[in-house]
Design an enzyme around this catalytic site. Structure first.
Site, PDB file in Angstrom:
ATOM      1  N   ARG A 105       0.852  -1.190   0.000  1.00  0.00           N
ATOM      2  CA  ARG A 105       0.000   0.000   0.000  1.00  0.00           C
ATOM      3  C   ARG A 105       0.884   1.234   0.000  1.00  0.00           C
ATOM      4  O   ARG A 105       2.102   1.132   0.070  1.00  0.00           O
ATOM      5  CB  ARG A 105      -1.006   0.003   1.162  1.00  0.00           C
ATOM      6  CG  ARG A 105      -0.645  -0.670   2.440  1.00  0.00           C
ATOM      7  CD  ARG A 105       0.455  -0.056   3.249  1.00  0.00           C
ATOM      8  NE  ARG A 105       0.253   1.368   3.447  1.00  0.00           N
ATOM      9  CZ  ARG A 105       1.212   2.215   3.696  1.00  0.00           C
ATOM     10  NH1 ARG A 105       2.477   1.800   3.784  1.00  0.00           N
ATOM     11  NH2 ARG A 105       0.967   3.487   3.869  1.00  0.00           N
ATOM     12  N   GLN A 160      -1.669   2.114  10.295  1.00  0.00           N
ATOM     13  CA  GLN A 160      -0.433   2.223   9.500  1.00  0.00           C
ATOM     14  C   GLN A 160       0.614   3.059  10.226  1.00  0.00           C
ATOM     15  O   GLN A 160       1.797   2.951   9.952  1.00  0.00           O
ATOM     16  CB  GLN A 160      -0.718   2.850   8.128  1.00  0.00           C
ATOM     17  CG  GLN A 160      -1.430   1.941   7.152  1.00  0.00           C
ATOM     18  CD  GLN A 160      -2.908   2.182   7.165  1.00  0.00           C
ATOM     19  OE1 GLN A 160      -3.485   2.542   8.201  1.00  0.00           O
ATOM     20  NE2 GLN A 160      -3.563   1.980   6.041  1.00  0.00           N
ATOM     21  N   ASP A 175      -2.198  10.782  -1.653  1.00  0.00           N
ATOM     22  CA  ASP A 175      -2.600   9.737  -2.589  1.00  0.00           C
ATOM     23  C   ASP A 175      -2.975  10.300  -3.954  1.00  0.00           C
ATOM     24  O   ASP A 175      -2.906   9.610  -4.964  1.00  0.00           O
ATOM     25  CB  ASP A 175      -3.781   8.933  -2.022  1.00  0.00           C
ATOM     26  CG  ASP A 175      -3.247   7.913  -1.051  1.00  0.00           C
ATOM     27  OD1 ASP A 175      -2.993   8.277   0.107  1.00  0.00           O
ATOM     28  OD2 ASP A 175      -3.020   6.764  -1.465  1.00  0.00           O
ATOM     29  N   LYS A 198      -4.726   9.804   3.638  1.00  0.00           N
ATOM     30  CA  LYS A 198      -5.364   8.929   4.637  1.00  0.00           C
ATOM     31  C   LYS A 198      -6.371   9.692   5.491  1.00  0.00           C
ATOM     32  O   LYS A 198      -6.122  10.823   5.905  1.00  0.00           O
ATOM     33  CB  LYS A 198      -4.263   8.317   5.510  1.00  0.00           C
ATOM     34  CG  LYS A 198      -4.709   7.391   6.610  1.00  0.00           C
ATOM     35  CD  LYS A 198      -5.596   6.260   6.158  1.00  0.00           C
ATOM     36  CE  LYS A 198      -4.976   5.394   5.094  1.00  0.00           C
ATOM     37  NZ  LYS A 198      -5.953   4.444   4.479  1.00  0.00           N
TER      38      LYS A 198
HETATM   39  O1  MRU Z   1      -4.473   3.067   2.639  1.00  0.00           O
HETATM   40  P1  MRU Z   1      -3.007   3.313   2.472  1.00  0.00           P
HETATM   41  O2  MRU Z   1      -2.179   2.731   3.560  1.00  0.00           O
HETATM   42  O3  MRU Z   1      -2.525   2.924   1.092  1.00  0.00           O
HETATM   43  O4  MRU Z   1      -2.864   4.891   2.586  1.00  0.00           O
HETATM   44  C1  MRU Z   1      -1.592   5.450   2.407  1.00  0.00           C
HETATM   45  C2  MRU Z   1      -1.563   6.915   2.621  1.00  0.00           C
HETATM   46  O5  MRU Z   1      -2.561   7.559   2.853  1.00  0.00           O
HETATM   47  C3  MRU Z   1      -0.235   7.578   2.447  1.00  0.00           C
HETATM   48  O6  MRU Z   1      -0.140   8.713   3.241  1.00  0.00           O
HETATM   49  C4  MRU Z   1      -0.065   7.995   0.974  1.00  0.00           C
HETATM   50  O7  MRU Z   1      -0.315   6.930   0.126  1.00  0.00           O
HETATM   51  C5  MRU Z   1       1.274   8.536   0.704  1.00  0.00           C
HETATM   52  S1  MRU Z   1       2.541   7.340   0.820  1.00  0.00           S
HETATM   53  C6  MRU Z   1       4.014   8.051   0.459  1.00  0.00           C
END
Ligand code: MRU
Length: 331
Positions: free
Chosen positions: A45, A183, A224, A235
């Site tokens: 992820r 996370q 993202d 997130k």
């Molecule tokens: O659901 P996830 O764990 O994939 O979410 C990840 C995030 O929100 C991170 O902050 C984002 O992808 C940036 S990673 C460098």
């Protein structure tokens, strides 16, 4: 630095992040079915890491397919495995565009490998650009995991923290637990501990209290997807942090590579938010922590550009006015 994505000629080895920090186990993805399952269940992820997986995923799909039609169907499924992180489709498209047909496997492998290697270099540049914001003694708050595990290696928000630490700045990191899937506590705290970077874990609802008590100097998170006006999907909980930061006069930065900008999203309203299974909220480590009620589980939220002090990229820090400056940097 942890090597969590390994391309092995005809398959991928991925460190299963759902098992961290208790177990360090690699899974093998030899077909698009296992790869898509790994993406959907967050074994892998983080937006930039998904870009790399999308790129290698096209190779796996090509190796597996007998016809162009079959190949394109598999590629489409990879692309749609998670809807918010734009890097996933970016990685897929880049490899597709580099190949003449689904049989140009050598070309695809070269492109996927260079996307992987370049991501690490971009992270280091983000780290260097962002570290300029970190004073000699600084307390940083971060959310979710925007570290080596979420990228090709090194990290975006954690890349800034790593570089500042390497430059001997006295940094202290406050790590949001990041419910529902933790996370922050499972991945970010683990990464920081591995490198002896001082960090303290807090529950998500502690952030405002610390800001009010003047215990946070800067907030840095990943992204993202970033719209062309700077509105940013990250997130769930990032938006609340940005409002709290503004209220308490604390700078709020996003760290992300240019591959996270989406030319097709004019504003945050154009960004599709992923909703995940309610069980992720109702359960923690496989144990039910709630009574029998429905739960709502949006995985991301949108931080409006007015709350963002700057966006740290590999090409420098973008400041407002975002519409103009993002257009400029993406030229
Ligand atoms: O659901 P996830 O764990 O994939 O979410 C990840 C995030 O929100 C991170 O902050 C984002 O992808 C940036 S990673 C460098």
């Amino acid at each position: 630095m942890i090597e969590h994505i390994k391309f092995c000629g005809d398959h991928l080895k991925i460190l299963d992040q759902t098992l961290l920090p208790h177990e360090k186990k690699y899974i093998e993805c030899r077909n698009t079915g296992t790869l898509i399952e790994a993406i959907k269940s967050l074994r892998i992820r983080g937006a930039p890491a998904l870009g790399i997986i999308g790129a290698y995923g096209v190779v796996i799909a090509a190796l597996e397919s007998k016809t162009e039609k079959e190949f394109m169907e598999k590629v489409e499924k990879i692309k749609n495995a998670r809807p918010t992180a734009v890097n996933l489709s970016w990685g897929v498209e880049n490899v597709l565009n580099s190949a003449d047909s689904f049989k140009s496997i050598g070309k695809m492998i070269d492109t996927a490998k260079s996307i992987h290697e370049e991501d690490i270099q971009k992270n280091k540049k983000i780290g260097k650009n962002g570290a300029k914001l970190i004073k000699k003694r600084f307390r940083v708050l971060t959310h979710c995991n925007a570290g080596a595990l979420a990228t090709g290696g090194y990290g975006t928000a954690l890349g800034v923290i790593r570089t500042a630490f390497e430059k001997n700045k006295k940094i202290e990191v406050f790590v949001d637990e990041t419910r529902p899937l933790c996370q922050g506590s499972r991945l970010t705290a683990w990464e920081l501990k591995e490198e002896n970077i001082p960090c303290t874990l807090i529950t998500d609802s502690t952030a405002g209290f610390l800001m009010q008590k003047r215990k946070i100097d800067i907030v840095i998170t990943g992204a993202d997807r970033i719209a062309m006006n700077g509105d940013t999907a990250n997130k769930i909980g990032t938006y609340s942090l940005s409002v709290l930061a503004k209220e308490n006069n604390i700078p709020f930065y996003i760290a992300a590579p240019l591959s996270t900008f989406d030319r097709n999203s004019k504003t945050g309203n154009d960004i599709l938010i992923e909703y995940r299974d309610e069980e992720e909220v109702l359960y923690l480590y496989g144990k039910k922590v709630a009574t029998d009620v429905p739960a709502l589980n949006p995985a991301f939220d949108i931080t409006p550009n007015k709350y963002i002090t700057g966006i740290i990229t590999e090409k420098g820090i973008i400041s407002p006015p975002y519409e103009k400056n993002i257009k400029e940097i993406l030229k």
